[in-house]
Design an enzyme around this catalytic site. Structure first.
Site, mmCIF file in Angstrom:
data_model
loop_
_atom_site.group_PDB
_atom_site.id
_atom_site.type_symbol
_atom_site.label_atom_id
_atom_site.label_comp_id
_atom_site.label_asym_id
_atom_site.label_seq_id
_atom_site.Cartn_x
_atom_site.Cartn_y
_atom_site.Cartn_z
ATOM 1 N N CYS A 233 0.844 -1.367 -0.007
ATOM 2 C CA CYS A 233 -0.070 0.089 -0.108
ATOM 3 C C CYS A 233 0.895 0.994 0.080
ATOM 4 C CB CYS A 233 -0.979 -0.091 1.046
ATOM 5 S SG CYS A 233 -0.021 -0.047 2.696
ATOM 6 N N ASP B 166 2.196 2.470 2.549
ATOM 7 C CA ASP B 166 2.412 3.341 3.757
ATOM 8 C C ASP B 166 3.411 3.196 4.466
ATOM 9 O OD1 ASP B 166 -0.300 4.002 3.189
ATOM 10 O OD2 ASP B 166 -1.188 2.587 4.414
ATOM 11 N N CYS C 276 -2.731 4.714 6.121
ATOM 12 C CA CYS C 276 -4.309 4.794 6.050
ATOM 13 C C CYS C 276 -4.775 4.898 7.690
ATOM 14 C CB CYS C 276 -4.738 3.364 5.703
ATOM 15 S SG CYS C 276 -4.424 2.090 6.884
ATOM 16 N N CYS D 205 -2.480 -3.927 8.615
ATOM 17 C CA CYS D 205 -2.180 -2.274 8.892
ATOM 18 C C CYS D 205 -1.417 -2.510 10.472
ATOM 19 C CB CYS D 205 -3.287 -1.470 8.717
ATOM 20 S SG CYS D 205 -4.160 -1.494 7.350
HETATM 21 FE FE1 FES Z 1 -1.665 0.537 4.221
HETATM 22 FE FE2 FES Z 1 -3.354 0.044 6.146
HETATM 23 S S1 FES Z 1 -3.487 0.193 3.925
HETATM 24 S S2 FES Z 1 -0.965 0.212 6.364
#
Ligand code: FES
Length: 138
Positions: free
Chosen positions: A34, A36, A60, A104
């Site tokens: 993702c 992140d 997120c 996550c």
């Molecule tokens: Fe990437 Fe939650 S979608 S950590």
């Protein structure tokens, strides 16, 4: 997708956001899928107690809520206790996460362990624990 009140609370009003200057341990982890990123800072005293813990998460809502809750759960506790903190314990403390968002929470566990490993490297203590990688998760 429905989030618990606690998740919404920690997402909209995250605790311990920021940086610690001259932190004893810093852990930066990312989820390749993702994109992140989470950065965790630890201040550790001579008795191995985490006296302060701050984080910055570019990610997120679930990642922000879990990092916020994770900092609350390790602050004031020893390194040994922090190393025992699993992502499921963080999810439980948040009254659950939707299944697609559980990965996550792995970032938070990984970030804390990486920060402790950084501290161990700095003081020359062997890193005797495993770090589960969030990006290995499905
Ligand atoms: Fe990437 Fe939650 S979608 S950590």
């Amino acid at each position: 997708m429905k989030y618990s009140e606690k998740v919404m609370d920690h997402f909209t009003n995250p605790r311990n956001v920021g940086e610690i200057e001259n932190a004893d341990g810093v852990g930066v982890v990312g989820n390749a899928k993702c994109g992140d990123i989470m950065k965790m800072y630890l201040k550790i005293d001579e008795n191995d107690v985490i006296v302060d813990c701050k984080f910055k998460t570019f990610g997120c809502g679930a990642a922000i809520a879990t990092s916020s809750m994770a900092t609350e759960l390790v602050k004031g506790h020893t390194i040994d206790e922090a190393l025992k903190l699993t992502n499921s314990a963080v999810v439980e403390a948040l009254d659950g996460l939707p299944p697609v968002k559980v990965h996550c929470s792995v970032l938070a566990e990984e970030a804390i362990k990486t920060a402790v490993a950084d501290y161990y490297n700095k003081i020359g203590r062997p890193v005797d624990f495993e770090i589960e990688k969030a990006h290995d998760e499905e």
